[in-house]
Write an enzyme that holds these catalytic residues in place. Structure first.
Site, short mmCIF file in Angstrom:
data_model
loop_
_atom_site.label_atom_id
_atom_site.label_comp_id
_atom_site.label_asym_id
_atom_site.label_seq_id
_atom_site.Cartn_x
_atom_site.Cartn_y
_atom_site.Cartn_z
N SER A 42 0.57 -1.00 -0.15
CA SER A 42 -0.08 -0.27 -0.34
C SER A 42 1.22 1.17 -0.47
O SER A 42 0.94 2.01 0.54
CB SER A 42 -0.81 -0.21 1.11
N HIS A 155 -3.47 -5.43 2.94
CA HIS A 155 -2.41 -6.96 3.26
C HIS A 155 -3.12 -7.81 3.13
O HIS A 155 -2.86 -9.18 4.21
CB HIS A 155 -2.12 -6.30 4.46
N GLN A 163 -6.84 -1.54 7.56
CA GLN A 163 -5.26 -1.94 7.11
C GLN A 163 -4.93 -3.39 8.59
O GLN A 163 -3.54 -4.39 8.47
CB GLN A 163 -4.02 -1.17 6.74
N GLU A 164 -4.20 -2.36 9.42
CA GLU A 164 -3.72 -3.04 10.56
C GLU A 164 -4.03 -3.03 12.20
O GLU A 164 -4.63 -1.65 12.98
CB GLU A 164 -2.34 -2.61 10.95
N GLU A 205 1.56 -9.18 7.04
CA GLU A 205 2.62 -8.92 8.25
C GLU A 205 2.71 -9.99 10.02
O GLU A 205 2.98 -9.93 10.45
CB GLU A 205 2.24 -7.09 8.78
N ASP A 242 -3.98 1.44 12.18
CA ASP A 242 -3.47 1.71 11.03
C ASP A 242 -4.42 1.34 9.47
O ASP A 242 -5.01 0.44 9.08
CB ASP A 242 -2.11 1.57 10.05
N GLU A 286 -2.83 5.35 12.31
CA GLU A 286 -2.56 5.92 11.21
C GLU A 286 -2.63 6.13 9.99
O GLU A 286 -3.49 4.90 10.07
CB GLU A 286 -0.91 4.49 11.00
N ASP A 313 1.83 8.93 7.59
CA ASP A 313 2.66 7.45 6.46
C ASP A 313 2.40 7.72 5.54
O ASP A 313 3.26 8.80 4.66
CB ASP A 313 1.58 6.05 7.27
N LYS A 338 9.95 5.27 6.91
CA LYS A 338 9.74 4.19 6.98
C LYS A 338 11.30 4.46 5.60
O LYS A 338 11.12 5.23 4.33
CB LYS A 338 8.78 4.02 5.01
N HIS A 366 8.58 -1.14 9.51
CA HIS A 366 8.93 -2.05 8.41
C HIS A 366 8.26 -1.70 7.23
O HIS A 366 7.40 -0.54 7.01
CB HIS A 366 8.84 -3.99 8.81
N SER A 368 5.61 -4.16 4.27
CA SER A 368 4.65 -5.38 4.07
C SER A 368 5.17 -6.19 3.80
O SER A 368 5.04 -7.57 3.22
CB SER A 368 3.31 -5.25 3.47
N LYS A 389 7.39 -0.29 14.87
CA LYS A 389 5.66 -1.61 13.42
C LYS A 389 6.97 -2.62 12.96
O LYS A 389 7.45 -1.95 12.49
CB LYS A 389 5.34 -0.03 12.94
P1 PGA Z 1 2.74 -1.27 2.97
O1 PGA Z 1 2.03 -0.96 4.92
O2 PGA Z 1 4.36 -1.78 2.95
O3 PGA Z 1 2.25 -1.88 2.68
O4 PGA Z 1 2.58 0.38 3.00
C1 PGA Z 1 2.31 -0.59 5.78
C2 PGA Z 1 1.88 0.30 6.32
O5 PGA Z 1 1.07 1.00 5.59
O6 PGA Z 1 2.53 0.90 7.58
ZN ZN Z 2 0.64 3.14 7.23
#
Ligand code: PGA
Ligand code: ZN
Length: 413
Positions: A42, A155, A163-164, A205, A242, A286, A313, A338, A366, A368, A389
């Protein structure tokens, strides 16, 4: 000079989602350092350019042989003889050689592989751990994990839009204690899912990816698992989310949640987050709004920023200019870091320190698509990041980071 770079090599490898990426090795005589580049599913629209071969006959176009060749044929000749401990200069030379804003010529993946490998080589030449080399005497604080134990969105193939769903052991007295709590909760969650006939299959993840009635039920499950593990929700172990809401953002400024097929206006989205944060022990969200929706980010920060972390992010993509805009406009109060979103270690550090100066919380993350590389564990300790994370305590590319932190923690005692 034993810190002079004598060779740089690179190689295509695989990430945890089964896509190619690359690793680079920087040599100073017979001492070397290697690093691998992660990749996201993503990704944010404003991330630095991830160079792919685009040869449809190989790896569905995702090959990284061009990036490998760029390291060996273009970057290496420019850096040979340079002092490996002069990270800022190495990164600047690579950015100049690339010559574009988004690192489109050489590829941010090619540049990052060398940037991180140089730092490792420098640590090895100087005989320090990577964390100590990067952080010096100022670093050394261990991050609180934001452990992603329930996966949705891009994911996982389940029906959750968020997502998380993560747990953060905010009341633990040490990294080790927090890790034990989180792992115990992860196992409790598995038992609860099993007992209800829900799937314990995992997402990218390592978190579970069951189908639930609605996203809110994921929060209920987390509270239940925290309690079942003997921890107090909110006080000892909090919840963080997230949303990855850039994936929901529509051209017309509204949000469409693709799994539940719900359409929300920005105002409804705000109310949704307010509702969830009032009813559950959530301390951080997030990407609660899209990467172009600065207005909703500002409103969110105004209304919820006093109580919880609002983490950018896709909004900031570890980019100094976008972060500066966020600080000035009071959009968000925390930044996700990241390394591959920006493409060099120096720029990553610049963003981290700029965020800290502005009083923003820092979360090292990290992707995905990960590798067994543990660079981010050392980075988190070096810069005293509040959080890290790195997924569930499941899948070796995730546990490698937790294990590296355990190793660093033992060495620090
Ligand atoms: P991604 O997801 O590595 O697929 O971007 C991680 C995140 O959104 O924090
Ligand atoms: Zn994110």
């Amino acid at each position: 000079m034993k810190t002079a770079i004598t060779a740089i090599t690179a190689q295509e490898i695989l990430d945890s989602r089964g896509n190619p990426t690359l690793t680079a090795t920087v040599w100073c005589g017979n001492v070397s350092g290697s690093a691998a580049v992660p990749s996201g599913a993503s990704t944010g629209r404003y991330e630095a350019h991830e160079l792919r071969d685009n040869d449809p006959k190989r790896y569905n176009g995702k090959g990284c042989l061009t990036a490998v060749a760029n390291v060996e044929e273009k970057i290496a000749p420019a850096l040979l003889g340079e002092d490996v401990t002069n990270q800022a200069r190495l990164d600047r030379l690579m950015c100049e050689l690339d010559g574009t804003e988004n690192k489109t010529n050489l590829g941010a993946n090619a540049i990052l592989a060398v940037s991180l490998a140089a730092a490792r080589a420098a640590a090895n030449v100087t005989g320090l751990s990577l964390a100590r080399y990067l952080g010096g005497v100022a670093g050394g604080r261990f991050p609180v994990p934001m452990m992603n134990i329930l996966n949705g969105g891009a994911h996982a193939d389940n029906n959750l839009d968020i997502q998380e769903f993560m747990i953060a052991p905010v009341g633990a007295s040490s990294y080790e204690e927090g890790l034990v709590w989180c792992v115990e909760i992860y196992h409790k969650l598995k038992s609860i899912l099993k007992s209800r006939g829900l799937s314990t299959a995992i997402g990218d993840e390592g978190g579970f990816a069951p189908n639930l009635r609605k996203d809110e039920d994921g929060l209920k499950l987390l509270v239940e698992a925290i309690t079942a593990a003997g921890r107090e929700p909110g006080k000892e172990v909090a919840i963080t989310l997230d949303a990855a809401a850039s994936e929901w953002a529509q051209e017309d400024g509204t949000y469409f949640l693709p799994k539940s097929k719900k359409q929300l206006s920005p105002a409804q989205l705000l109310r949704y987050w307010r509702f969830l944060t009032t009813h559950y022990p959530i301390v951080s969200i997030e990407d609660a709004a899209g990467e172009d929706d600065w207005e909703t980010w500002q409103k969110l920060t105004e209304r919820l920023g006093g109580e919880i972390m609002l983490v950018g992010d896709d909004l900031f993509v570890t980019n100094p200019d976008r972060l500066t805009r966020g600080i000035e406009q009071k959009a968000a109060n925390a930044v996700l870091i990241k390394v591959n979103q920006i493409g060099t270690l120096s720029e990553t550090l610049e963003v981290i320190y700029r965020a800290k100066e502005a009083g923003f919380d820092v979360i090292i993350s990290h992707r995905s698509g990960e590798t067994e590389d543990t660079f981010i564990s050392d980075l988190a300790v070096a810069v005293n990041a509040g959080f890290i994370k790195t997924g569930a305590p499941c899948r070796a590319e995730r546990t490698a980071k937790y294990n590296r932190l355990l190793e660093l923690s033992k060495a620090a005692k």
